[in-house]
Motif scaffolding. Structure first.
Motif, PDB file in Angstrom:
ATOM      1  N   ARG A 352       0.834  -1.206   0.000  1.00 48.38           N
ATOM      2  CA  ARG A 352       0.000   0.000   0.000  1.00 48.38           C
ATOM      3  C   ARG A 352       0.868   1.255   0.000  1.00 48.38           C
ATOM      4  O   ARG A 352       1.598   1.506   0.963  1.00 48.38           O
ATOM      5  CB  ARG A 352      -0.892  -0.024   1.238  1.00 48.38           C
ATOM      6  CG  ARG A 352      -1.965   1.030   1.257  1.00 48.38           C
ATOM      7  CD  ARG A 352      -3.055   0.749   0.211  1.00 48.38           C
ATOM      8  NE  ARG A 352      -4.262   1.462   0.556  1.00 48.38           N
ATOM      9  CZ  ARG A 352      -5.322   0.914   1.158  1.00 48.38           C
ATOM     10  NH1 ARG A 352      -5.363  -0.373   1.398  1.00 48.38           N
ATOM     11  NH2 ARG A 352      -6.360   1.644   1.473  1.00 48.38           N
ATOM     12  N   ALA A 353       0.731   2.021  -1.083  1.00 50.09           N
ATOM     13  CA  ALA A 353       1.491   3.273  -1.183  1.00 50.09           C
ATOM     14  C   ALA A 353       0.729   4.344  -0.412  1.00 50.09           C
ATOM     15  O   ALA A 353       0.102   5.235  -0.998  1.00 50.09           O
ATOM     16  CB  ALA A 353       1.680   3.645  -2.646  1.00 50.09           C
ATOM     17  N   VAL A 354       0.792   4.285   0.911  1.00 48.46           N
ATOM     18  CA  VAL A 354      -0.041   5.181   1.725  1.00 48.46           C
ATOM     19  C   VAL A 354       0.297   6.655   1.503  1.00 48.46           C
ATOM     20  O   VAL A 354      -0.558   7.527   1.640  1.00 48.46           O
ATOM     21  CB  VAL A 354       0.035   4.865   3.243  1.00 48.46           C
ATOM     22  CG1 VAL A 354      -0.777   3.651   3.586  1.00 48.46           C
ATOM     23  CG2 VAL A 354       1.475   4.721   3.704  1.00 48.46           C
ATOM     24  N   GLY A 355       1.550   6.913   1.153  1.00 45.58           N
ATOM     25  CA  GLY A 355       1.957   8.309   0.932  1.00 45.58           C
ATOM     26  C   GLY A 355       1.350   8.897  -0.324  1.00 45.58           C
ATOM     27  O   GLY A 355       1.304  10.125  -0.499  1.00 45.58           O
ATOM     28  N   ALA A 356       0.872   8.029  -1.225  1.00 49.15           N
ATOM     29  CA  ALA A 356       0.349   8.515  -2.507  1.00 49.15           C
ATOM     30  C   ALA A 356      -1.176   8.642  -2.504  1.00 49.15           C
ATOM     31  O   ALA A 356      -1.761   9.130  -3.462  1.00 49.15           O
ATOM     32  CB  ALA A 356       0.782   7.565  -3.618  1.00 49.15           C
ATOM     33  N   ALA A 357      -1.834   8.220  -1.419  1.00 53.79           N
ATOM     34  CA  ALA A 357      -3.312   8.257  -1.386  1.00 53.79           C
ATOM     35  C   ALA A 357      -3.814   9.699  -1.397  1.00 53.79           C
ATOM     36  O   ALA A 357      -3.130  10.585  -0.880  1.00 53.79           O
ATOM     37  CB  ALA A 357      -3.804   7.554  -0.120  1.00 53.79           C
ATOM     38  N   PRO A 358      -5.009   9.942  -1.974  1.00 53.14           N
ATOM     39  CA  PRO A 358      -5.527  11.316  -2.012  1.00 53.14           C
ATOM     40  C   PRO A 358      -5.749  11.900  -0.615  1.00 53.14           C
ATOM     41  O   PRO A 358      -5.752  13.103  -0.437  1.00 53.14           O
ATOM     42  CB  PRO A 358      -6.858  11.198  -2.766  1.00 53.14           C
ATOM     43  CG  PRO A 358      -7.133   9.756  -2.926  1.00 53.14           C
ATOM     44  CD  PRO A 358      -5.897   8.977  -2.620  1.00 53.14           C
TER      45      PRO A 358
END
Ligand code: PMP
Length: 394
Positions: A352-358
């Motif tokens: 999960r790329a949590v840093g890239a979530a809106p």
């Protein structure tokens, strides 16, 4: 009483809809076009739709689920009961048999348990039951984004208390924020998602002592932390625990969650919840699980061992920061997180790329959240990470 103004059309249409849906732009087939959208709550313009992007993969480490399914015998029992139960009838509401079984298992009075359509529904109901315009929720940052969506939708104000540089909770600033803002709701997951950070039982007691209002501790990952705070319920009427069967209990497909707390508190939250939300399959699955002697201890111990092993392997990789976690996942930061994420996906490993979530705060820049899988899956993950970062301990 509901005041009409709270739900009325905004006086001016939100700018976003004017630009995005200018007449003729979004459906050329429609002759009669309207320049603006019908009326909606203004808060919606600040809420991105919650979406989970699931590209093709072989190893799924992006949603903190259990990597193993229910034992076949339990699955079979659920299927048999589901076949024998009428489908034309409404489910039990409230779901008392399920609540009783849960209460028995966790050793509290029946009236202290309230089930819901997984913990997200109970979180929304709690936000609706406590917040309104002018009322505040205090929560941690980075925190569980769904709490912010629910609080925004309820019309509340959100005060976020930043974690320390290692993404761990800091209790004194949380208490200071409570004193300053007098929130209606304090929402703190422990372990936190996406950081894995926890609050001790003493931390929770200090927080509950600082306010008479509701303190909700979201224990979605509690089994993996070894921290037990349930005993505090006897001391604090304003404490409510939010739990789910989606993680350690391996029932994410069925959507079952529950609250543990003071019966009068639960009764207020119940009023903000849609009726009949826990459907028959979910009730049957939950009842079957809680009535069984299926013990999860060995699996939870395995996840904890794997957490230590996998996090140690990541800590040895050059350019990778690994942050402390007591959940079934952990957070890392690396300079080109997007590229590493892509490289893993190319090998079939979905994290999960949590840093890239809106919904991601800037503090999560270049952060990735990795759920622990089976031992074999974890081996594949570590091997792929070592190949990517080269120079790691091969
Ligand atoms: N709380 C936390 C902290 C979570 O991470 C999650 C799952 N992502 C949930 C609640 C929601 O779980 P569910 O709705 O499946 O019970």
């Amino acid at each position: 009483m509901i005041r009409e103004a709270d739900f009325a059309r905004p006086d001016t249409p939100p700018r976003i809809s004017l630009t995005r849906f200018r007449a003729g732009e979004y459906d050329p087939a429609v002759k009669e076009k309207r320049a603006i959208l019908p009326g909606f709550r203004r808060e919606l313009e600040r809420i991105p739709p919650y979406r989970v992007f699931t590209p093709a993969h072989e190893i799924k480490l992006n949603q903190n689920e259990s990597p193993i399914d229910l034992p076949a015998a339990l699955r079979e029992q659920i299927l048999i009961r589901l076949r024998e139960t009428p489908w034309n009838r409404y489910p039990d509401y409230p779901a008392r048999p399920l609540e009783s079984l849960i209460a028995k298992r966790i050793r509290v009075a029946k009236a202290r348990v309230m089930v819901g359509h997984a913990s997200n529904e109970l979180l929304y109901a709690t936000a609706l039951a406590t917040l309104e315009r002018g009322k505040t929720m205090v929560t941690g940052a980075p925190g569980y984004p769904v709490a912010k969506l629910a609080a925004t939708l309820a019309g509340g104000r959100i005060v976020e208390v930043p974690a320390d540089a290692r993404y761990q909770y800091e209790v004194d600033p949380i208490i200071a924020a409570i004193r300053k803002h007098d929130p209606r709701l304090v929402f703190l997951p422990s372990p936190n998602n996406p950081t894995g950070s926890t609050l001790s039982r003493d931390d929770v007691a200090r927080i509950c002592d600082a306010t008479g209002n509701l303190v909700m501790i979201d224990e979605a990952y509690r089994e993996f932390s070894g921290i037990a705070i349930q005993a505090l319920l006897g001391r604090f009427r304003n404490l409510v625990l939010l739990r789910t069967l989606s993680k350690a209990a391996r029932l994410a497909a069925f959507r079952i969650g529950y609250l543990v707390g003071d019966p009068d508190v639960l009764s207020r939250i119940e009023r903000a919840k849609p009726p009949h939300s826990i459907d028959v399959p979910a009730q049957i699955a939950g009842e079957t699980l809680f009535a069984s002697r299926d013990m999860l201890k060995a699996e939870i111990a395995r996840v904890r061992r794997e957490r230590t092993r996998v996090m140690k392997s990541f800590a040895k990789l050059p350019g990778v920061d690994v942050f402390p976690s007591r959940a079934n996942f952990f957070l890392i930061r690396t300079e080109d997180a997007a590229d590493f994420d892509k490289a893993l996906l190319a090998q079939g490993i979905l994290i999960r790329a949590v840093g890239a979530a809106p919904t991601a705060p800037p503090a999560l820049r270049n952060c990735l959240r990795i759920s622990l899988g089976t031992n074999r899956e974890n081996n594949a993950l570590v091997a792929a990470a070592r190949r990517y970062f080269r120079g790691g301990d091969r």
